[in-house]
Design an enzyme around this catalytic site. Sequence first.
Site, PDB file in Angstrom:
ATOM      1  N   THR A 129       0.817  -1.206   0.000  1.00  0.00           N
ATOM      2  CA  THR A 129       0.000   0.000   0.000  1.00  0.00           C
ATOM      3  C   THR A 129       0.859   1.267   0.000  1.00  0.00           C
ATOM      4  O   THR A 129       2.005   1.247   0.461  1.00  0.00           O
ATOM      5  CB  THR A 129      -0.897  -0.003   1.256  1.00  0.00           C
ATOM      6  N   ASP A 130       0.256   2.366  -0.459  1.00  0.00           N
ATOM      7  CA  ASP A 130       0.951   3.659  -0.388  1.00  0.00           C
ATOM      8  C   ASP A 130       1.017   4.201   1.042  1.00  0.00           C
ATOM      9  O   ASP A 130       1.770   5.117   1.333  1.00  0.00           O
ATOM     10  CB  ASP A 130       0.289   4.686  -1.317  1.00  0.00           C
ATOM     11  N   GLU A 131       0.204   3.605   1.941  1.00  0.00           N
ATOM     12  CA  GLU A 131       0.141   4.135   3.315  1.00  0.00           C
ATOM     13  C   GLU A 131       1.461   3.968   4.065  1.00  0.00           C
ATOM     14  O   GLU A 131       1.665   4.609   5.091  1.00  0.00           O
ATOM     15  CB  GLU A 131      -0.996   3.477   4.097  1.00  0.00           C
ATOM     16  N   TYR A 162      -2.202  -0.497  10.970  1.00  0.00           N
ATOM     17  CA  TYR A 162      -2.292  -1.167   9.660  1.00  0.00           C
ATOM     18  C   TYR A 162      -1.058  -0.872   8.819  1.00  0.00           C
ATOM     19  O   TYR A 162      -0.377  -1.789   8.339  1.00  0.00           O
ATOM     20  CB  TYR A 162      -3.560  -0.718   8.921  1.00  0.00           C
ATOM     21  N   LYS A 179       1.994  -3.301   7.415  1.00  0.00           N
ATOM     22  CA  LYS A 179       2.307  -3.488   5.988  1.00  0.00           C
ATOM     23  C   LYS A 179       3.767  -3.074   5.722  1.00  0.00           C
ATOM     24  O   LYS A 179       4.469  -3.726   4.938  1.00  0.00           O
ATOM     25  CB  LYS A 179       1.353  -2.651   5.106  1.00  0.00           C
TER      26      LYS A 179
HETATM   27  P1  NAD Z   1      -9.708  -7.308   1.957  1.00  0.00           P
HETATM   28  O1  NAD Z   1      -9.728  -7.021   3.427  1.00  0.00           O
HETATM   29  O2  NAD Z   1     -10.911  -7.033   1.139  1.00  0.00           O
HETATM   30  O3  NAD Z   1      -9.350  -8.861   1.726  1.00  0.00           O
HETATM   31  C1  NAD Z   1      -8.353  -9.519   2.468  1.00  0.00           C
HETATM   32  C2  NAD Z   1      -8.464 -11.017   2.179  1.00  0.00           C
HETATM   33  O4  NAD Z   1      -7.431 -11.687   2.912  1.00  0.00           O
HETATM   34  C3  NAD Z   1      -9.816 -11.633   2.633  1.00  0.00           C
HETATM   35  O5  NAD Z   1     -10.306 -12.493   1.645  1.00  0.00           O
HETATM   36  C4  NAD Z   1      -9.439 -12.397   3.896  1.00  0.00           C
HETATM   37  O6  NAD Z   1     -10.281 -13.510   4.124  1.00  0.00           O
HETATM   38  C5  NAD Z   1      -8.014 -12.823   3.580  1.00  0.00           C
HETATM   39  N1  NAD Z   1      -7.230 -13.080   4.797  1.00  0.00           N
HETATM   40  C6  NAD Z   1      -7.143 -12.302   5.904  1.00  0.00           C
HETATM   41  N2  NAD Z   1      -6.340 -12.890   6.825  1.00  0.00           N
HETATM   42  C7  NAD Z   1      -5.904 -14.056   6.260  1.00  0.00           C
HETATM   43  C8  NAD Z   1      -5.032 -15.081   6.707  1.00  0.00           C
HETATM   44  N3  NAD Z   1      -4.449 -15.038   7.934  1.00  0.00           N
HETATM   45  N4  NAD Z   1      -4.793 -16.124   5.884  1.00  0.00           N
HETATM   46  C9  NAD Z   1      -5.384 -16.189   4.653  1.00  0.00           C
HETATM   47  N5  NAD Z   1      -6.213 -15.240   4.195  1.00  0.00           N
HETATM   48  C10 NAD Z   1      -6.467 -14.183   4.984  1.00  0.00           C
HETATM   49  O7  NAD Z   1      -8.438  -6.546   1.409  1.00  0.00           O
HETATM   50  P2  NAD Z   1      -8.240  -5.785   0.004  1.00  0.00           P
HETATM   51  O8  NAD Z   1      -8.755  -4.423   0.128  1.00  0.00           O
HETATM   52  O9  NAD Z   1      -8.675  -6.665  -1.091  1.00  0.00           O
HETATM   53  O10 NAD Z   1      -6.640  -5.688  -0.006  1.00  0.00           O
HETATM   54  C11 NAD Z   1      -5.846  -6.754  -0.526  1.00  0.00           C
HETATM   55  C12 NAD Z   1      -4.380  -6.387  -0.387  1.00  0.00           C
HETATM   56  O11 NAD Z   1      -4.122  -5.179  -1.093  1.00  0.00           O
HETATM   57  C13 NAD Z   1      -3.945  -6.135   1.057  1.00  0.00           C
HETATM   58  O12 NAD Z   1      -2.658  -6.663   1.212  1.00  0.00           O
HETATM   59  C14 NAD Z   1      -3.929  -4.623   1.177  1.00  0.00           C
HETATM   60  O13 NAD Z   1      -2.990  -4.208   2.133  1.00  0.00           O
HETATM   61  C15 NAD Z   1      -3.526  -4.218  -0.222  1.00  0.00           C
HETATM   62  N6  NAD Z   1      -4.010  -2.902  -0.685  1.00  0.00           N
HETATM   63  C16 NAD Z   1      -5.344  -2.574  -0.579  1.00  0.00           C
HETATM   64  C17 NAD Z   1      -5.779  -1.349  -1.089  1.00  0.00           C
HETATM   65  C18 NAD Z   1      -7.222  -0.943  -1.024  1.00  0.00           C
HETATM   66  O14 NAD Z   1      -7.547   0.203  -1.353  1.00  0.00           O
HETATM   67  N7  NAD Z   1      -8.146  -1.819  -0.651  1.00  0.00           N
HETATM   68  C19 NAD Z   1      -4.852  -0.474  -1.677  1.00  0.00           C
HETATM   69  C20 NAD Z   1      -3.506  -0.844  -1.749  1.00  0.00           C
HETATM   70  C21 NAD Z   1      -3.094  -2.067  -1.261  1.00  0.00           C
HETATM   71  O1  DAU Z   2      -4.157   3.965   0.366  1.00  0.00           O
HETATM   72  C1  DAU Z   2      -4.376   2.595   0.264  1.00  0.00           C
HETATM   73  C2  DAU Z   2      -5.235   2.125   1.410  1.00  0.00           C
HETATM   74  O2  DAU Z   2      -6.552   2.584   1.142  1.00  0.00           O
HETATM   75  C3  DAU Z   2      -5.233   0.617   1.599  1.00  0.00           C
HETATM   76  O3  DAU Z   2      -3.942   0.207   1.945  1.00  0.00           O
HETATM   77  C4  DAU Z   2      -6.230   0.205   2.683  1.00  0.00           C
HETATM   78  O4  DAU Z   2      -6.279  -1.208   2.758  1.00  0.00           O
HETATM   79  C5  DAU Z   2      -7.589   0.738   2.305  1.00  0.00           C
HETATM   80  O5  DAU Z   2      -8.509   0.437   3.326  1.00  0.00           O
HETATM   81  C6  DAU Z   2      -7.520   2.253   2.097  1.00  0.00           C
HETATM   82  O6  DAU Z   2      -7.280   2.938   3.342  1.00  0.00           O
HETATM   83  P1  DAU Z   2      -8.035   4.291   3.726  1.00  0.00           P
HETATM   84  O7  DAU Z   2      -7.973   4.461   5.184  1.00  0.00           O
HETATM   85  O8  DAU Z   2      -7.567   5.428   2.882  1.00  0.00           O
HETATM   86  O9  DAU Z   2      -9.532   3.889   3.214  1.00  0.00           O
HETATM   87  P2  DAU Z   2     -10.973   4.115   3.853  1.00  0.00           P
HETATM   88  O10 DAU Z   2     -11.963   3.726   2.813  1.00  0.00           O
HETATM   89  O11 DAU Z   2     -11.100   3.503   5.199  1.00  0.00           O
HETATM   90  O12 DAU Z   2     -11.028   5.694   4.039  1.00  0.00           O
HETATM   91  C7  DAU Z   2     -10.842   6.572   2.937  1.00  0.00           C
HETATM   92  C8  DAU Z   2     -10.913   7.998   3.476  1.00  0.00           C
HETATM   93  O13 DAU Z   2     -12.265   8.260   3.889  1.00  0.00           O
HETATM   94  C9  DAU Z   2     -10.057   8.246   4.691  1.00  0.00           C
HETATM   95  O14 DAU Z   2      -9.548   9.567   4.620  1.00  0.00           O
HETATM   96  C10 DAU Z   2     -11.018   8.116   5.872  1.00  0.00           C
HETATM   97  C11 DAU Z   2     -12.327   8.611   5.287  1.00  0.00           C
HETATM   98  N1  DAU Z   2     -13.543   7.992   5.839  1.00  0.00           N
HETATM   99  C12 DAU Z   2     -13.641   6.621   5.866  1.00  0.00           C
HETATM  100  C13 DAU Z   2     -14.754   5.989   6.365  1.00  0.00           C
HETATM  101  C14 DAU Z   2     -14.843   4.488   6.418  1.00  0.00           C
HETATM  102  C15 DAU Z   2     -14.621   8.775   6.255  1.00  0.00           C
HETATM  103  O15 DAU Z   2     -14.557  10.011   6.197  1.00  0.00           O
HETATM  104  N2  DAU Z   2     -15.735   8.142   6.745  1.00  0.00           N
HETATM  105  C16 DAU Z   2     -15.847   6.796   6.840  1.00  0.00           C
HETATM  106  O16 DAU Z   2     -16.899   6.299   7.337  1.00  0.00           O
END
Ligand code: NAD
Ligand code: DAU
Length: 361
Positions: free
Chosen positions: A137-139, A163, A167
């Site tokens: 992630t970019d975080e 989180y 990561k």
């Molecule tokens: P998600 O939470 O939707 O899915 C996570 C998956 O991992 C689920 O299917 C869960 O069952 C599985 N999992 C959790 N713990 C496990 C374990 N111990 N063993 C096996 N499986 C397990 O997550 P996502 O949003 O699809 O993100 C996927 C990946 O991409 C993550 O590594 C996250 O850090 C990264 N990422 C997410 C975003 C985003 O915006 N969602 C952005 C950048 C990177």
């Molecule tokens: O940047 C990549 C990341 O993006 C991933 O690594 C994470 O897995 C993914 O969850 C996401 O993280 P964020 O914290 O940016 O996503 P989230 O959707 O939780 O929140 C997006 C923005 O919106 C953040 O600034 C918080 C705000 N927010 C979120 C929720 C859930 C609100 O204002 N209200 C809300 O109820």
Amino acid sequence: MNFTDTVLVTGGAGFIGSNFVLSWMENAGTPLLNLDLLTYAGNPANLAALEGDTRHRLVRGDICDGDLVAALLREHRPRAMVHFAAESHVDRSIVAPDAFLRTNIEGTFTLLERAKAYWLGLEESDRRAFRFLHVSTDEVYGSLGTNDPAFCETTAYAPNSPYSASKAASDHLVRAYHHTFGLPTLTTNCSNNYGPFQFPEKLIPLMILHALEGKPLPVYGDGSNVRDWLFVEDHCVAIRTVLERGRPGETYNIGGRSERRNLDVVTTLCDLVDEMQPDPAQGPRRRLITFVKDRPGHDQRYAIDSSKIARELGWTPAETFERGLRRTVRWYLDHLEWVEQIRSGEYLKWIEENYAERLAR
Ligand code: NAD
Ligand code: DAU
């Protein structure tokens, strides 16, 4: 020992993982073994389109279970591993960080250890061709000020939440396994994804569903935080591109070139829901916007400089934010039965835990 054509994916029943698995089947079409613990975030229904497709096999299991990982590697002899599995929600990591340290750090470590042992037993040419792709992630780079340049691959790590710290730790382990043991790793650091199958605890699906139901739209703080949004399909293409052509040991930043303030995202969603599902009795959904207590340690701005992957591998996002958001709202409107199915007791408990006090303010 030689490897097969199989790719081992972890977390392929989650949001990005399931989109990746579906697009892999459409585009590559080679066998895929999917290891997923099916936590609250993992949902086999995301993969319903693959029912009966013998190229895909879902194994319910934990990436922290080294014996299981070793047995799967022995049995399926994959040519690559693509590692999505993680605890991924920042707010949950603030309430209960333990699972984040376990899955994101210990789980990645377990995969690396077992991958290394397997990789060392491969024939020389297969050892060169094997890849371990770590999805991150970019975080990990922390938070930007309004005028700061976007994150690039050499930006110093400064994770701010449990989180992102977990990561970042996993990224460092991946780097170390390349540097110390020569494991052919690739790391991708991506910005915020959105699109079909996203669990409605994250900003975009949560706001779509609350808008539909006439519930308050909880915007943290003043809504000025900025995220760089990427349509999930574009992320999947980027990962396939890095897997096939990325240079081992390298990291690639992936971003949407779509920086938006949260408040602007939410108002756009209100207008889209008004247009696609008008409800004159309710009035404009914008009136549901409610400013609530901020997320502790809330990062102000993320922005990704994705010029390296564009220059070296020719990847750029294909979808615009406006079109992608419209497609996403349409998808949720067309899949309300999917939403109902995942809104379990666990989901309702989380919504109560995260929002009751915030909304009562
Ligand atoms: P998600 O939470 O939707 O899915 C996570 C998956 O991992 C689920 O299917 C869960 O069952 C599985 N999992 C959790 N713990 C496990 C374990 N111990 N063993 C096996 N499986 C397990 O997550 P996502 O949003 O699809 O993100 C996927 C990946 O991409 C993550 O590594 C996250 O850090 C990264 N990422 C997410 C975003 C985003 O915006 N969602 C952005 C950048 C990177
Ligand atoms: O940047 C990549 C990341 O993006 C991933 O690594 C994470 O897995 C993914 O969850 C996401 O993280 P964020 O914290 O940016 O996503 P989230 O959707 O939780 O929140 C997006 C923005 O919106 C953040 O600034 C918080 C705000 N927010 C979120 C929720 C859930 C609100 O204002 N209200 C809300 O109820």
